[in-house]
Enzyme design. Structure first.
Site, PDB file in Angstrom:
ATOM      1  N   THR B  74       0.836  -1.208   0.000  1.00  0.00           N
ATOM      2  CA  THR B  74       0.000   0.000   0.000  1.00  0.00           C
ATOM      3  C   THR B  74       0.870   1.256   0.000  1.00  0.00           C
ATOM      4  O   THR B  74       0.596   2.212  -0.740  1.00  0.00           O
ATOM      5  CB  THR B  74      -0.936  -0.011   1.225  1.00  0.00           C
ATOM      6  OG1 THR B  74      -1.763  -1.172   1.159  1.00  0.00           O
ATOM      7  CG2 THR B  74      -1.809   1.222   1.263  1.00  0.00           C
ATOM      8  N   CYS B 330     -21.285 -10.574   2.800  1.00  0.00           N
ATOM      9  CA  CYS B 330     -21.306 -10.800   4.237  1.00  0.00           C
ATOM     10  C   CYS B 330     -19.925 -10.984   4.835  1.00  0.00           C
ATOM     11  O   CYS B 330     -19.718 -10.744   6.007  1.00  0.00           O
ATOM     12  CB  CYS B 330     -22.153 -12.020   4.555  1.00  0.00           C
ATOM     13  SG  CYS B 330     -23.884 -11.679   4.326  1.00  0.00           S
TER      14      CYS B 330
END
Lengths: 279, 406
Positions: B74, B330
């Site tokens: 990142t 979910c």
């Protein structure tokens, strides 16, 4: 990974009452494939007016399956009037709690039950009569308002967790904000109207709240370097301001709801709602 | 949970190779010096860093001085993109794709707040197989484009983009090119001397059997560069902060191992992946592959099982110690399935039931057979629970007005 209770895991891995009842007294269907969860509930009413048997079929995650299984266990042996009183909070409680992001799974169970009862009585589903707010998940203003009122929801995020509304494109967030304000205003008015017949006078109530704060709550918060100040009491709304370490504490909202509010409800009045006043 | 673990979630993270750990250990105990120090005690650590830098450069065909150590993939992505925007402050257009990792996707979507300038972001679509259209890509480039940032291989589906060709096109237009190669490095051959039009390339240590908390940004020699972390003179002033010595040395070793195992990754691992994939598609009806059949990482397969939900599948697999991932809503806590599968136009009926297996050289044939044995009955049982199963034309249930036009 989700923090599921043992009871949720048990009902997920060993679901009770799976299937469809042939020629049921009532049948309720909610959700859809696209939405990610759906539930079909069928029940049969005995001659004594009590639910003799209930079965479910669910498409969804572990908590959706567990909530459905729990619901069928809970409603067996109840009359329809009794079953109707079951809330999503009751289902969650039966399971020992659900992660907050998953509360909508218990809401789905309750909605299926309502749909099944409405089907039995041959009346339209009351909640579907409202205006559609969330187009992505098909949630009406009536459903949202009820969830706000019953579960004391304060933010759009909480409403999303409980009803799924606002979890898609996000276009309805403003409308949900409005509904929260609307419901909370109504709640205040109702509590004001009802204030007269209650046993406690306002002065008594404030004194008792102050007493609990001084005696129990403030000493406990001070241990962690925090503090709390009572700002005002308006009907059931107890306005407080957090001080010290509480101000910057990420868990302060949990403290407020799970500790301060619980203590006050236990010792003063069950209907009290604690709210933080930010300066 | 049983003690046995069948780990097939290597696109999420990998085990630290025992050889890597062994190489790292002395730098936690005896060799604790700071490589910037003047004394020999610290200096010997500097020598080891130099070797690690070369090992990493070798794996991707770069020069050692083109390697900058960062804390993670990142950070590498953020550094590259923000650096390019600083190099061309007058250009306000970024080209990327709809299937990027959040490290690039969310950065680009928030770039206006970060830079204080309004930018135009083009997120290129992908087709049903997760593949990009080169002509459409070329047409999206403008004189205002500062940087193109496109992943080399997709983490969810394993689909490999034609990065060499894309970088070539960007170069011909004078546009900087960044690729998030976090999933590709160590799994497919990469030679930056041949694909010489790439300006920035991100690597993450923990995706190739090095520890978490170490990343690399490759910056081609001559590419305009502005540091993201400003501090000391480390990395020749290109990234401040004392070097994460043990992890860098671990990553060096991991890169050397990955180079040696590249062949195995593309033969034995690929064969296991294919056995698993074909077996699942064969044994389980109403299942489908997500992603391009051939232009794909050798270790990744994403399969969707209709009418069942991913989290429920994962939790049942978990009981057998089987570790995998899902693109279902979910599992993430959001209410919508993965942006990658949605971008590919995978129907919601399938996206909610997607499972990704990502293998490594540490898997074996028995584990593949174990999954092929356990998963079909799990899907069968969950389908028995599903109100949509049995109906040949399943669709809407109930009064919900769910549209989900995402």
């Amino acid at each position: 990974m989700w923090d599921y209770t043992d009871k949720v895991k048990d009902h997920f891995l060993n679901p009770r009452n799976v299937g469809d009842i042939q020629e049921p007294s009532g049948k309720g269907e909610v959700g859809s494939l696209a939405c990610g969860d759906a539930l079909t509930l069928t029940f049969r009413l005995g001659d004594d007016g009590k639910i003799e048997d209930a079965k479910f079929k669910t498409f969804g995650c572990a908590s959706a399956i567990a909530s459905s299984s729990a619901l069928t266990e809970m409603i067996k042996g109840l009359t329809l009037d009794e079953a109707e009183k079951i809330t999503n909070e009751d289902i969650a409680e039966y399971l020992g709690g659900l992660p907050k992001e998953k509360m909508h799974c218990s809401v789905m169970g309750r909605e299926a039950l309502e749909a099944a009862i409405a089907n039995y009585r041959g009346v339209p589903l009351p909640m579907a009569q409202g205006d559609l707010v969330c187009e992505c998940f098909g949630v009406t203003d009536l459903e949202i308002k009820r969830a706000i009122l019953e579960s004391n929801l304060k933010t759009v995020e909480e409403v999303t967790n409980f009803t799924k509304a606002g979890g898609g494109c996000g276009n309805c967030h403003e409308r949900i904000e409005e509904l929260i304000l609307e419901v909370r205003k109504e709640a205040r008015e109702v509590t004001k109207d009802e204030a007269a017949p209650r046993k406690l006078t306002n002065i008594q109530k404030i004194k008792m709240i102050e007493d609990v704060l001084e005696r129990e709550i403030r000493p406990a918060l001070k241990k962690d370097g925090g503090d709390i100040e009572l700002i005002d009491v308006d009907g059931d709304f107890v306005m407080v301001s957090l001080r010290g370490a509480c101000v910057s504490c990420a868990a302060s909202q949990t403290t407020l709801k799970d500790y301060v509010e619980r203590k006050l409800r236990e010792q003063v009045l069950e209907s009290l709602i604690v709210e933080e006043v930010k300066k | 949970m049983s003690t046995k673990v069948v780990y097939m979630d290597n696109n999420a993270t990998t085990r630290v190779a025992p050889e890597v750990l062994e190489t790292m250990l002395p730098y936690f105990s005896d060799l604790y010096g700071n490589p910037s120090s003047m004394h020999t005690f610290g200096g010997q650590v500097g020598d080891a860093l130099k070797e690690a830098r070369e090992q990493i450069a070798d794996l991707v065909g770069a020069s050692a001085d083109e390697i900058i150590f960062t804390s993670c993939g990142t950070e590498s992505d953020s550094t590259a993109i923000l650096s390019a925007l600083q190099a061309f402050p007058e250009k306000r257009h970024i080209v990327t794709t709809r299937v990027e990792h959040p490290a690039v996707k969310n950065l680009c979507e928030n770039i206006d707040n970060l830079t204080g300038h309004k930018h135009k972001i083009t997120q290129l679509p992908v087709d049903r197989e997760g593949m990009i259209d080169l002509q459409r890509y070329e047409d999206s480039l403008t004189d205002d484009t500062a940087i193109v940032s496109v992943m080399w291989a997709n983490n969810e589906t394993g689909v490999i983009f034609p990065i060499a060709a894309m970088a070539e096109i960007a170069k011909s237009r004078g546009i900087l090119f960044h690729t998030d190669a976090v999933q590709a490095v160590g799994k497919i051959p990469i030679d930056l001397k041949k694909t010489s039009s790439i300006d920035f390339l991100s690597v993450s240590g923990h995706k190739l059997h090095a520890p978490k908390g170490i990343g690399v940004l490759y910056v081609r020699r001559g590419t305009p560069y502005a540091p993201f972390l400003i501090g000391g003179h480390q990395e020749h002033g290109r990234r401040g902060g004392t070097e994460n010595v043990a992890s860098i040395i671990g990553l060096g070793k991991a890169c050397a191992l990955a180079g040696d195992r590249l062949q195995e990754e593309n033969t034995r691992v690929k064969a296991m992946r294919d056995t698993l994939e074909n077996g699942l598609l064969e044994k389980i009806s109403h299942s489908m592959l997500n992603g391009h059949k051939t232009e794909r990482l050798p270790n990744t397969t994403s399969v969707s099982f209709e009418f069942v939900e991913g989290e429920a599948i994962l939790l049942h697999l978990d009981r057998f110690g089987i570790c995998a991932s899902s693109g279902s809503a979910c599992t993430s806590g959001s209410l919508e399935p993965s942006h990658v599968l949605r971008a590919m136009g995978v129907p919601f009926t399938a996206a909610h039931g997607s499972i990704r297996f990502s293998l490594s050289v540490y898997n074996n044939e028995e584990e593949v057979e174990f999954i092929l044995d356990k998963l079909p009955p799990i899907i069968g049982n969950l389908r028995e629970l599903s109100p949509f199963w049995k109906g040949e034309h399943p669709g809407k249930v109930g009064s919900s007005q769910c549209k989900c036009v995402c």
